[in-house]
Design a protein around this motif. Structure first.
Motif, PDB file in Angstrom:
ATOM      1  N   GLU B  30       0.810  -1.217   0.000  1.00 18.09           N
ATOM      2  CA  GLU B  30       0.000   0.000   0.000  1.00 18.09           C
ATOM      3  C   GLU B  30       0.851   1.279   0.000  1.00 18.09           C
ATOM      4  O   GLU B  30       2.018   1.261   0.406  1.00 18.09           O
ATOM      5  CB  GLU B  30      -0.859   0.061   1.280  1.00 18.09           C
ATOM      6  CG  GLU B  30      -2.145  -0.738   1.225  1.00 18.09           C
ATOM      7  CD  GLU B  30      -2.999  -0.433   2.449  1.00 18.09           C
ATOM      8  OE1 GLU B  30      -4.187  -0.160   2.263  1.00 18.09           O
ATOM      9  OE2 GLU B  30      -2.477  -0.451   3.581  1.00 18.09           O
ATOM     10  N   ILE B  31       0.194   2.367  -0.399  1.00 15.18           N
ATOM     11  CA  ILE B  31       0.676   3.701  -0.022  1.00 15.18           C
ATOM     12  C   ILE B  31      -0.366   4.235   0.962  1.00 15.18           C
ATOM     13  O   ILE B  31      -1.540   4.351   0.608  1.00 15.18           O
ATOM     14  CB  ILE B  31       0.757   4.668  -1.217  1.00 15.18           C
ATOM     15  CG1 ILE B  31       1.742   4.154  -2.265  1.00 15.18           C
ATOM     16  CG2 ILE B  31       1.180   6.063  -0.742  1.00 15.18           C
ATOM     17  CD1 ILE B  31       1.842   5.067  -3.494  1.00 15.18           C
ATOM     18  N   VAL B  32       0.054   4.493   2.177  1.00 11.90           N
ATOM     19  CA  VAL B  32      -0.861   5.039   3.168  1.00 11.90           C
ATOM     20  C   VAL B  32      -0.347   6.420   3.527  1.00 11.90           C
ATOM     21  O   VAL B  32       0.869   6.612   3.670  1.00 11.90           O
ATOM     22  CB  VAL B  32      -0.918   4.150   4.435  1.00 11.90           C
ATOM     23  CG1 VAL B  32      -1.735   4.823   5.528  1.00 11.90           C
ATOM     24  CG2 VAL B  32      -1.510   2.789   4.084  1.00 11.90           C
ATOM     25  N   THR B  33      -1.254   7.375   3.627  1.00  9.68           N
ATOM     26  CA  THR B  33      -0.783   8.717   3.963  1.00  9.68           C
ATOM     27  C   THR B  33      -1.404   9.212   5.259  1.00  9.68           C
ATOM     28  O   THR B  33      -2.519   8.845   5.619  1.00  9.68           O
ATOM     29  CB  THR B  33      -1.055   9.712   2.807  1.00  9.68           C
ATOM     30  OG1 THR B  33      -0.480  10.970   3.147  1.00  9.68           O
ATOM     31  CG2 THR B  33      -2.541   9.905   2.569  1.00  9.68           C
ATOM     32  N   LEU B  34      -0.594   9.982   5.984  1.00 15.00           N
ATOM     33  CA  LEU B  34      -1.056  10.636   7.214  1.00 15.00           C
ATOM     34  C   LEU B  34      -1.111  12.115   6.924  1.00 15.00           C
ATOM     35  O   LEU B  34      -0.096  12.706   6.538  1.00 15.00           O
ATOM     36  CB  LEU B  34      -0.042  10.435   8.342  1.00 15.00           C
ATOM     37  CG  LEU B  34       0.154   9.049   8.936  1.00 15.00           C
ATOM     38  CD1 LEU B  34       1.412   9.054   9.806  1.00 15.00           C
ATOM     39  CD2 LEU B  34      -1.044   8.678   9.778  1.00 15.00           C
ATOM     40  N   ILE B  35      -2.293  12.716   7.091  1.00 15.51           N
ATOM     41  CA  ILE B  35      -2.339  14.168   6.922  1.00 15.51           C
ATOM     42  C   ILE B  35      -2.862  14.811   8.197  1.00 15.51           C
ATOM     43  O   ILE B  35      -3.465  14.151   9.043  1.00 15.51           O
ATOM     44  CB  ILE B  35      -3.193  14.600   5.694  1.00 15.51           C
ATOM     45  CG1 ILE B  35      -4.605  14.049   5.804  1.00 15.51           C
ATOM     46  CG2 ILE B  35      -2.547  14.138   4.415  1.00 15.51           C
ATOM     47  CD1 ILE B  35      -5.517  14.521   4.682  1.00 15.51           C
ATOM     48  N   GLY B  36      -2.608  16.084   8.324  1.00 19.25           N
ATOM     49  CA  GLY B  36      -3.019  16.793   9.536  1.00 19.25           C
ATOM     50  C   GLY B  36      -2.248  18.085   9.652  1.00 19.25           C
ATOM     51  O   GLY B  36      -1.222  18.274   8.999  1.00 19.25           O
ATOM     52  N   ALA B 196      -1.836  17.794   1.015  1.00 18.63           N
ATOM     53  CA  ALA B 196      -2.816  16.725   1.199  1.00 18.63           C
ATOM     54  C   ALA B 196      -3.455  16.289  -0.113  1.00 18.63           C
ATOM     55  O   ALA B 196      -3.702  15.106  -0.327  1.00 18.63           O
ATOM     56  CB  ALA B 196      -3.892  17.184   2.176  1.00 18.63           C
ATOM     57  N   LEU B 197      -3.688  17.236  -1.006  1.00 25.04           N
ATOM     58  CA  LEU B 197      -4.341  16.908  -2.269  1.00 25.04           C
ATOM     59  C   LEU B 197      -3.520  15.882  -3.045  1.00 25.04           C
ATOM     60  O   LEU B 197      -4.021  14.847  -3.483  1.00 25.04           O
ATOM     61  CB  LEU B 197      -4.514  18.200  -3.075  1.00 25.04           C
ATOM     62  CG  LEU B 197      -5.416  18.113  -4.300  1.00 25.04           C
ATOM     63  CD1 LEU B 197      -6.826  17.709  -3.894  1.00 25.04           C
ATOM     64  CD2 LEU B 197      -5.434  19.462  -5.010  1.00 25.04           C
ATOM     65  N   GLY B 220      -8.108   7.034  -0.124  1.00 23.22           N
ATOM     66  CA  GLY B 220      -7.699   8.346  -0.597  1.00 23.22           C
ATOM     67  C   GLY B 220      -8.868   9.062  -1.245  1.00 23.22           C
ATOM     68  O   GLY B 220      -9.129  10.240  -0.983  1.00 23.22           O
ATOM     69  N   GLN B 221      -9.592   8.324  -2.099  1.00 21.28           N
ATOM     70  CA  GLN B 221     -10.698   8.938  -2.823  1.00 21.28           C
ATOM     71  C   GLN B 221     -11.808   9.403  -1.867  1.00 21.28           C
ATOM     72  O   GLN B 221     -12.330  10.506  -2.004  1.00 21.28           O
ATOM     73  CB  GLN B 221     -11.254   7.935  -3.844  1.00 21.28           C
ATOM     74  CG  GLN B 221     -12.141   8.579  -4.899  1.00 21.28           C
ATOM     75  CD  GLN B 221     -11.432   9.723  -5.639  1.00 21.28           C
ATOM     76  OE1 GLN B 221     -10.285   9.563  -6.080  1.00 21.28           O
ATOM     77  NE2 GLN B 221     -12.078  10.877  -5.748  1.00 21.28           N
ATOM     78  N   GLU B 222     -12.132   8.556  -0.860  1.00 22.14           N
ATOM     79  CA  GLU B 222     -13.178   8.928   0.094  1.00 22.14           C
ATOM     80  C   GLU B 222     -12.861  10.261   0.770  1.00 22.14           C
ATOM     81  O   GLU B 222     -13.722  11.129   0.904  1.00 22.14           O
ATOM     82  CB  GLU B 222     -13.328   7.849   1.177  1.00 22.14           C
ATOM     83  CG  GLU B 222     -14.186   6.655   0.768  1.00 22.14           C
ATOM     84  CD  GLU B 222     -14.026   5.467   1.717  1.00 22.14           C
ATOM     85  OE1 GLU B 222     -14.494   4.381   1.350  1.00 22.14           O
ATOM     86  OE2 GLU B 222     -13.417   5.626   2.802  1.00 22.14           O
TER      87      GLU B 222
END
Ligand SMILES: Nc1ncnc2c1ncn2[C@@H]1O[C@H](COP(=O)(O)OP(=O)(O)OP(=O)(O)O)[C@@H](O)[C@H]1O
Ligand SMILES: [Mg+2]
Lengths: 353, 237
Positions: B30-36, B196-197, B220-222
């Motif tokens: 996977e590619i998992v991203t953390l944003i904040g 984030a985009l 990501g899409q959600e």
């Protein structure tokens, strides 16, 4: 433009330039007068220079330990001079044993190498133990704390040796084959000085190779720059620090034997002055900088040996040679005033764009 | 089984409670991203996974094995490497030496050589400048080096902390393309991003972090379709 210039040239800057100019004039006048008087022959000068190089290469070996430890921990290991003393001491025991059994005279080269190795090994072990029990627990403490601990450790080692082996001065054995001079490129050099210079150069080259070319050496540089980033590369930071102490200790131990070759005596307090001088050399070269420690050591050794006769004699100062220690620390003060980063101090500003 | 599972992680800086029960999983591939927002705790999560910090409570497992008590250097040996926030390249070492340090724990000479060639393929600029001191590289080049250095560990899981920070748009595109390429080659990626985009558009899944807690997660899409996220993190109405 003019305003800019005026802002830069403050009162202190002018005062510093004036002091610098006066010192320069004093040095030139002293030198010229000494040379005009012609009290010393060419051979005297080469003697002084060779002596300075041999003394300076010992300073360089000790200075490396100060500078590497500073580079990696940002602390001054004030017990380093006593590690040097311990090396000289252990070397003395091995050398006297070889002397009694006659091995020393029969196998001079082998004995010298063995004595140096044992001294280097013991000193390295001591440095590693010192780091483990005295410095590592304090790694996150304010910087003054390990400094005070280091001074305490220095006294501890000195008085441990005093207690164990007494306060007397012990004389290294003097094998016949090491007395006298040899001629190198037409220059008459004391054999002991030649051995010291050759051995020191070999060790300096080995160290340079280790730090610049081996993976472990580069890892030590990486840890010196950024411990967390180094840990993220999989580098064991504690182990790198340990190896730094090990290498610095080994060089100091070997330097102890070389020092004893020149001066032939050991006693519990002998680490103090060479340690302080080597520290001075490390600062002269730019503390934390390995090439700087080498250059600083040689520079200090030569300056100390040459300047009193070259400059002070011409100024009519009696017994100038007595002033060589004062001169060494005067040089330190000068460098700290005019070039606080040392001769080879950090010129590369790490770009954090 | 997930490749990485962080379970109810609490991490402190002294008395500051920076992570308040974080649970994150990353599956293989996977590619998992953390944003904040700034200060939410993204870097703290990555550093806790890497072993630079240790959680006071909670567990982290890699392939089912706990790693949260291991020192940082042995976590690299297990196949997790990080390109840290702010690049942190070794400025006094050359580009090639920095890459060599990335492979510090490895013994397979052949594999190291192959990976080095590969990093130079991904970032030809680094090859041109391999003898240059890393401290004299431009910001963008340093970022490439930081990523290349992390890849030299031949990681199973690559942690990237704000790889696009401070870069010109063209370079940002290059970095994100490279992340996709690395992922396509089989490296699992946990990506922390301000952008984030971009991050959401390449991520399989994402977590939204707010002052030490996870407040949202999804594909990501959600998250891209979520008007709240849009407003809070992407500055769009
Ligand atoms: N070394 C530290 N000592 C004390 N507090 C810290 C330290 N590092 C981070 N913090 C605090 O922990 C919280 C989380 O910080 P962290 O660096 O993880 O945020 P971040 O999400 O990565 O932010 P940014 O987007 O700005 O990089 C912040 O409130 C920060 O002030
Ligand atoms: Mg951060």
């Amino acid at each position: 433009m003019l305003k800019n210039l005026r802002r830069r040239v403050s009162g202190t800057t002018i005062a510093m330039w004036v002091i610098g100019a006066i010192l320069l004039i004093v040095v030139i006048v002293g030198t010229v007068r000494t040379l005009l008087i012609g009290k010393y022959t060419g051979a005297d000068w080469t003697d002084l220079i060779v002596y300075g190089i041999s003394q300076g290469s010992i300073y360089a070996l000790i200075a490396l330990g100060y500078t590497m430890v500073y580079g990696i921990l940002r602390m001054i290991n004030f017990a380093h001079g006593d590690i040097f003393m311990a090396g000289a001491f252990i070397g003395y025991f091995v050398a006297s044993y070889f002397d009694q059994t006659g091995f020393l005279e029969q196998n001079l080269v082998l004995s010298l190498i063995f004595v140096t190795l044992v001294a280097a090994f013991t000193a390295a072990a001591m440095a590693v133990v010192l780091e483990r029990i005295a410095y590592r627990p304090l790694r996150r403490a304010p910087r003054l704390v390990p400094l005070i601990t280091a001074i305490g450790a220095s006294f501890f080692i000195e008085y441990a040796f005093l207690g164990l082996f007494g306060s007397g001065i012990k004389g290294y054995p003097e094998p016949e084959a090491l007395k006298g001079r040899v001629s190198i490129f037409g220059v008459e050099i004391l054999k002991t000085q030649l051995i010291v210079i050759v051995a020191a150069v070999v060790m300096l080259i080995a160290l340079w190779y280790f730090v610049q070319r081996t993976k472990m050496g580069k890892a030590i540089q990486a840890v010196s720059e950024d411990k967390d980033a180094a840990a993220l590369m999989g580098i064991n930071v504690d182990r790198s620090i340990m190896i730094t102490f090990l290498v610095g200790g080994a060089l100091a131990g070997a330097a102890g034997v070389l020092y004893a070759l020149l001066f032939r005596q050991v006693y519990f307090f002998m680490g103090f002055f060479p340690g302080l001088k080597a520290f001075t050399a490390a600062v002269l070269g730019g503390i934390g900088n390995i090439a700087g420690a080498m250059v600083g050591g040689l520079f200090l050794g030569i300056a100390e040996s040459l300047f009193p006769n070259l400059v002070l004699d011409g100024l009519g100062i009696p017994a100038p040679y007595q002033l060589k220690d004062a001169l060494a620390f005067f040089l330190l003060v000068l460098v700290l005033i005019f070039r606080p980063t040392g001769i080879l101090g950090e010129r590369l500003a790490t770009k954090k764009a | 089984m997930a490749l990485l599972e962080a379970n109810d992680i609490h991490t402190f800086y002294g008395a500051i409670h920076a992570l308040k029960g974080i649970t994150v999983t990353v599956d293989k591939g996977e590619i998992v991203t953390l944003i904040g927002a700034n200060g939410a705790g993204k870097t703290t999560i990555l550093n806790t996974i890497s072993g630079i910090l240790h959680p006071r409570q909670g567990t982290i497992t890699l392939d089912g094995e706990p790693i949260h008590e291991l020192p940082a250097h042995s976590i690299v040996t297990r196949g997790v490497s990080q390109s840290p926030e702010g690049r942190r390249v070794f400025g006094r070492l050359s580009v090639a030496e920095n890459l060599e340090m990335g492979a510090f724990t490895r013994k397979d000479k052949e594999g190291i050589k192959r990976d080095l060639e590969h990093v130079y393929e991904l970032f030809p600029r680094l090859k041109e400048r391999r003898k240059q001191l890393a401290g004299t590289l431009s910001g963008g080049e340093q970022q490439m080096l930081a990523m290349g250095r992390a890849l030299m560990a031949s990681p199973r899981l690559l942690l990237l902390d704000e790889p696009s920070m401070g870069l010109a748009p063209i370079l940002v595109d290059l970095i994100f393309d490279t992340i996709k390429e690395i992922n396509a080659e089989g490296v699992t990626v946990l990506l922390v991003e301000q952008n984030a985009l971009m991050a959401l558009s390449i991520a399989h899944r994402a977590y939204v972090l707010e002052t030490g807690s996870i407040v949202l997660s999804g594909t990501g899409q959600e998250l891209l379709d979520d008007p709240e996220v849009m407003k809070a993190y992407l500055g769009m109405d």
